[in-house]
Write a protein that holds these residues in place. Structure first.
Motif, PDB file in Angstrom:
ATOM      1  N   ASP A 182       0.897  -1.291  -0.036  1.00  0.00           N
ATOM      2  CA  ASP A 182       0.144   0.041  -0.041  1.00  0.00           C
ATOM      3  C   ASP A 182       0.970   1.382  -0.085  1.00  0.00           C
ATOM      4  N   GLY A 183       0.158   2.323   0.210  1.00  0.00           N
ATOM      5  CA  GLY A 183       1.070   3.575   0.215  1.00  0.00           C
ATOM      6  C   GLY A 183       1.399   4.136   1.498  1.00  0.00           C
TER       7      GLY A 183
ATOM      8  N   ARG B 262      -3.917   1.751   3.131  1.00  0.00           N
ATOM      9  CA  ARG B 262      -4.992   1.220   3.144  1.00  0.00           C
ATOM     10  C   ARG B 262      -5.515   0.861   4.509  1.00  0.00           C
TER      11      ARG B 262
ATOM     12  N   GLY C 256      -7.033   4.253   0.934  1.00  0.00           N
ATOM     13  CA  GLY C 256      -5.680   4.546  -0.051  1.00  0.00           C
ATOM     14  C   GLY C 256      -5.948   3.477  -1.141  1.00  0.00           C
ATOM     15  N   LEU C 257      -4.646   3.194  -1.704  1.00  0.00           N
ATOM     16  CA  LEU C 257      -4.245   2.494  -2.619  1.00  0.00           C
ATOM     17  C   LEU C 257      -3.892   1.119  -2.387  1.00  0.00           C
ATOM     18  N   TRP C 258      -4.194  -0.074  -3.222  1.00  0.00           N
ATOM     19  CA  TRP C 258      -3.534  -1.182  -3.092  1.00  0.00           C
ATOM     20  C   TRP C 258      -2.185  -1.246  -4.370  1.00  0.00           C
TER      21      TRP C 258
ATOM     22  N   CYS D 229       5.133   2.572  -6.097  1.00  0.00           N
ATOM     23  CA  CYS D 229       4.631   3.762  -5.733  1.00  0.00           C
ATOM     24  C   CYS D 229       5.923   4.692  -4.872  1.00  0.00           C
TER      25      CYS D 229
ATOM     26  N   CYS E 197       5.970   6.513  -2.476  1.00  0.00           N
ATOM     27  CA  CYS E 197       5.956   7.128  -1.148  1.00  0.00           C
ATOM     28  C   CYS E 197       7.140   6.469  -0.380  1.00  0.00           C
TER      29      CYS E 197
ATOM     30  N   VAL F 198      -4.903  -3.547 -10.129  1.00  0.00           N
ATOM     31  CA  VAL F 198      -5.179  -2.382  -9.141  1.00  0.00           C
ATOM     32  C   VAL F 198      -4.625  -1.088  -9.505  1.00  0.00           C
TER      33      VAL F 198
ATOM     34  N   ARG G 213     -12.610   3.438  -8.899  1.00  0.00           N
ATOM     35  CA  ARG G 213     -11.667   4.642  -9.338  1.00  0.00           C
ATOM     36  C   ARG G 213     -11.091   4.541 -10.869  1.00  0.00           C
TER      37      ARG G 213
END
Ligand SMILES: Nc1nc2c(ncn2[C@@H]2O[C@H](COP(=O)(O)OP(=O)(O)OP(=O)(O)O)[C@@H](O)[C@H]2O)c(=O)[nH]1
Ligand SMILES: [Mg+2]
Ligand SMILES: [Zn+2]
Lengths: 551, 302
Positions: free
Chosen positions: A300-301, A309, A327-329, B66, B68, B99, B143
């Protein structure tokens, strides 16, 4: 053979927790004890340079990224004071004006008028209501191109020189390059696709994160913080043999002062079976100082980015009262078990980035499913970050044989934001629950996630022991742990999760002579002073590695 | 950097909705277009290796990332690499992971080396209703669909007419993009995906004739000589279900590349020398009458 005498040697080994000296031969510890006891092993040179220092096992940073070093090729402009690889402290920039002042100073010292100015670490979460825009950066230079990377890595701000050179004001507006009321780009470039609009600047910034000098700086920063074993937790493309050759050359250099465990991240790679074979094969390329063979999943983020998440009740509403989505997967939840099983069956160790508690649920379900199908003793799979991991999850982790690597530094770096903005006071106090993890019997380490926060195990330990935020709050007093627990987590705890505790992480006969050399005794000082303990440097395989400015 | 810009098509949708199947169909009728295909190789079905070989397509493996916590975003590196060698292919197609959010990836279409192509988001008729209600992934699927230019409803052969209608209704709660559905083996994928405006360097010219097939119909309309704003205004009021329209319009102001990609209209100037074409429109059979009325409106307004 050589004996290092010290004010104290704290071994993190139950059989002999403290001693006054350590005998070293051929890079390994022969014995700890009194000087007399050590002489039983025969003639040895006594090295008393650490007579007034305190030795601990070399710190193990079990969750870091090599771009921590690469960033220092550029100008730091974050909110917190930060120490560069040479030991110079860059004061934090507490307002946009201070950011501009910093950049003006650096710009004035630049020789090549055509070179772009890159800066990093900007975190607008600390300047509520104020955003860095092109107009601010134009005060630094109207001609030189300026590119400021934000701390999140998700956006950059550029000046008008970049906007003009890249033609960003041409054509219709779009989401990646937001515009102001005047119809001009504000200077913010969102996400990689937006940053890539700044022509060659983003590729050149991105590639500089993995430069040779950056890797060397990563090692320097580690040594200066007392670390003798680092991780590069999946930020480097190990499928590329050229990348591995560079790491090999740099770590083989005797002046490179630290061991690095390189994790494979499946975001770089071919099919699953090929990846498994690759990681298994890479183990043969391991050396004393460069280790391969483990795998990192990112599921996740981040919480401060609202992309982790979360279980209900999720994130706090926006300041305007709007509900925030979840959040995002980064991996489909249905696929986690399949991926884990492939690496697990090959005997590999998997560390999974799970910031949110919903993500932990998905990972624990996957682990349970995989372990049921393919039991494997002593796997040491690890949940990374565990920021919102709850008591029931820790109990389950214990039952599944999982380890926790907790992102303790968050309490200081974003604790106030978690309290006020992301999840609210109750969950903020429960975040990074090291005491709950230990209470449940889960093997614990704690980390900086450098470059997200700076390398510094004493700081990480200080956070877990005190849980103080910049505004002065004690955030979750009941989750504080003791100094011995915290120091065990950043030494032996990290070594265990890297499957290196038979080599490093404590000081006892037969282990590598890797030490952190401290100016003060962390067991004897006020716990609030833990992060201020001076670090002389390290000893790696018996060889002293002074921090910059020390000898 | 070669200076050439190639279209970037993004194919998204949850696990197992037929993304790779669509990529394979696309590769099986390339009209000479050289594709660079970015796929998530951890998927159930792989891109057909023989098709890749026979069409000279390039295949690059990609996973989700990501920034992050590591800059370990596999995509960024791949996109830099592709942007450096756009002379080697004509069109980039990215199949996202189950996803992946299409929007942030599609935005690479405006980065150096690329122009925006089509963002197709697939939904399977036999699973989309359950997916949207799923507590873990429902919000992700929502989304994804919200980012679509054009939604493709796949696996319609596995449900009855009522089931397909329920699936459509569920999708319509997430997006106002048109929904393309039909016997997927026969839908004009290449015509939908290929941009082909001259000057952006696709391998094939805009064909002024896409033969109609089962489930869909096409029209070719000559709009040359009109003001480009008039063309845009007319496109704005097109029947909502038009899947695709494209052409190099010889407008009063000069040649323009006109693209309708599902719900999105994209108009840009073409080189003075560009050969102009009629505007080709592709739409499902059901809109046939509305399509003709809309075209009559243009003709009547001239
Ligand atoms: N009956 C039927 N099956 C289909 C259709 N489209 C795809 N499939 C099947 O659905 C399965 C999944 O298709 P893929 O193309 O692999 O789907 P995907 O979206 O690429 O899957 P992932 O990459 O794993 O997320 C395969 O078995 C396909 O053959 C269709 O229209 N009808
Ligand atoms: Mg697929
Ligand atoms: Zn990390």
């Amino acid at each position: 053979m050589k004996i290092f005498t010290a004010r104290a040697v704290h071994t993190m080994d139950r059989g002999r927790p403290s001693a006054e000296a350590v005998l070293v031969d051929d890079g390994l510890v022969v014995a700890v004890g009194t000087l007399d006891e050590l002489r039983a092993h025969g003639e040895a040179e006594v090295d008393d340079r650490f007579a007034d220092k305190v030795l601990l096992p070399g710190f193990v940073e079990a969750h870091s990224h090599s771009f921590e070093g690469g960033q220092w090729a550029h100008t730091y402009c974050g909110w917190f004071d930060r120490t560069d690889p040479t030991g110079h402290v860059w004061p934090g920039c507490h307002s946009i004006d201070e950011v501009v002042t910093r950049l003006v100073e650096v710009e004035a010292g630049m020789d090549d008028p055509s070179a772009p100015l890159f800066a990093w670490g900007l975190d607008p979460i600390y300047f509520p209501g104020d955003r860095l825009e092109a107009r601010h950066l134009d005060a630094v230079s109207e001609r030189r191109r300026i590119f400021v990377m934000h701390a999140s890595g998700h956006l950059a701000t550029v000046n008008t020189a970049v906007i003009d050179a890249a033609g960003l004001a041409d054509g219709p507006a779009d989401e990646a390059v937001p515009r102001g009321a005047d119809g001009r780009p504000t200077g913010e470039l969102l996400e990689p696709a937006g940053m890539a609009r700044a022509g060659d600047l983003f590729p050149s910034y991105y590639r500089s994160m993995a430069s040779d000098d950056g890797i060397r700086a990563f090692g320097q920063l580690a040594r200066n913080a007392g670390i003798t074993t680092l991780t590069d937790l999946g930020s480097t493309n190990l499928a590329n043999p050229k990348v591995r050759q560079r790491w090999r050359t740099i770590t083989d250099d005797p002046t490179f002062p630290v061991r690095v465990s390189m994790f494979h991240n499946p975001a770089f790679g071919q099919g699953l079976d090929e990846q498994v074979d690759m990681v298994v094969g890479l183990r043969d390329e391991s050396t004393d100082k460069l280790r391969y063979g483990h795998v990192k999943f990112i599921l996740d983020g981040s919480i401060q980015g609202f992309t982790a998440r979360l279980r209900a009740p999720g994130y706090l509403p926006t300041p305007g009262g709007e509900a925030r989505g979840n959040g995002l997967w980064l991996v489909p939840p249905d696929e986690v078990a399949g991926r884990l099983e492939a690496f697990h069956r090959a005997g590999l160790l998997v560390h999974a980035h799970c910031n949110g508690d919903e993500t932990v649920d998905v990972f624990l379900d996957a682990v349970e499913q995989v372990l049921t199908a393919a039991p494997r003793p002593d796997h040491r799979h690890t949940v990374q970050h565990c920021q919102l991991t709850t008591a029931d999850q820790y109990r389950r982790m214990r039952a599944l044989g999982l380890c926790a690597n907790v992102f303790a530094n968050h309490t200081w770096y974003w604790g106030d934001q978690h309290h006020d903005v992301t999840v609210g006071p109750d969950r903020a106090k429960r975040m990074n629950a090291a005491a709950t993890a230990l209470g449940a019997g889960v093997p614990l380490s704690m980390h900086s996630d450098a470059g997200v926060t700076p390398l510094g195990p004493l700081h990480v330990a200080w956070c877990a022991v005190n849980r103080v935020t910049p505004s002065g709050r004690v955030l979750g007093a009941d989750e504080r742990i003791s100094v011995p627990e915290a120091l065990a987590a950043v030494t032996l705890g990290g070594a265990y999760q890297l499957k290196m505790d038979h080599e490093i992480g404590s000081i006892r006969p037969g282990l590598r002579a890797d030490f952190a050399v401290l100016d003060d005794d962390p067991f004897e000082i006020d716990p609030m002073a833990l992060r201020d303990v001076g670090v002389w440097g390290t000893v790696l395989s018996g060889v002293p590695q002074p921090a910059d400015g020390r000898a | 950097m070669t200076g050439r810009r190639v279209p970037l098509t993004v194919i998204g949708g949850y696990l197992g909705v037929g993304k790779t199947t669509l990529v394979n169909r696309l590769l099986s009728a390339t009209n000479g277009t050289r594709y660079a295909v970015l796929v998530n190789d951890l998927g159930a079905v792989n891109v057909d290796a023989e098709l890749l070989e026979s069409t000279g397509a390039d295949r690059i493996v990609l996973s989700n990332g990501c920034l992050c916590c590591s800059l370990a975003d596999g995509l960024t590196e791949v996109m830099f690499d592709l942007a450096d060698r756009t002379d080697e292919f004509d069109h980039v197609v990215i199949e996202l992971s189950g996803v992946g959010l299409p929007g942030p990836v599609a935005r690479w279409g405006r980065a150096p080396g690329f122009v925006p192509g089509t963002t197709l988001v697939l939904a399977a008729a036999d699973s989309v209703v359950d997916r949207l209600a799923d507590p873990l992934v429902g919000d992700t699927v929502r989304r994804q669909l919200a980012d679509a230019d054009l939604v493709v409803l796949t696996r319609t052969d596995l449900v009855d007419t009522a089931g397909a209608a329920v699936a459509r209704a569920a999708i319509a709660t997430t997006t106002d993009a048109p929904i393309a559905a039909g016997p997927s083996a026969e839908l004009p994928w290449s015509a939908i995906v290929e941009a082909a405006p001259p000057g952006v360097g696709a391998g094939s010219e805009v064909s002024d004739h896409v033969p109609a097939g089962p489930g869909f119909t096409t029209r070719a309309i000559d709009v040359s000589g009109a003001g480009i704003d008039d063309v845009r205004a007319w496109l704005e009021v097109r029947p909502a279900d038009v899947w695709r329209a494209k052409g190099v319009v010889g407008a009063a102001e000069g040649p323009h590349i006109v693209q309708v990609v599902g719900r999105r209209i994209e108009i840009s100037t073409a080189p003075e020398s560009a050969a102009t074409t009629p505007l080709v429109v592709i739409a499902p059979d059901e809109v046939g009458d509305a399509l003709d009325q809309w075209i009559d409106r243009w003709t009547a307004g001239r």
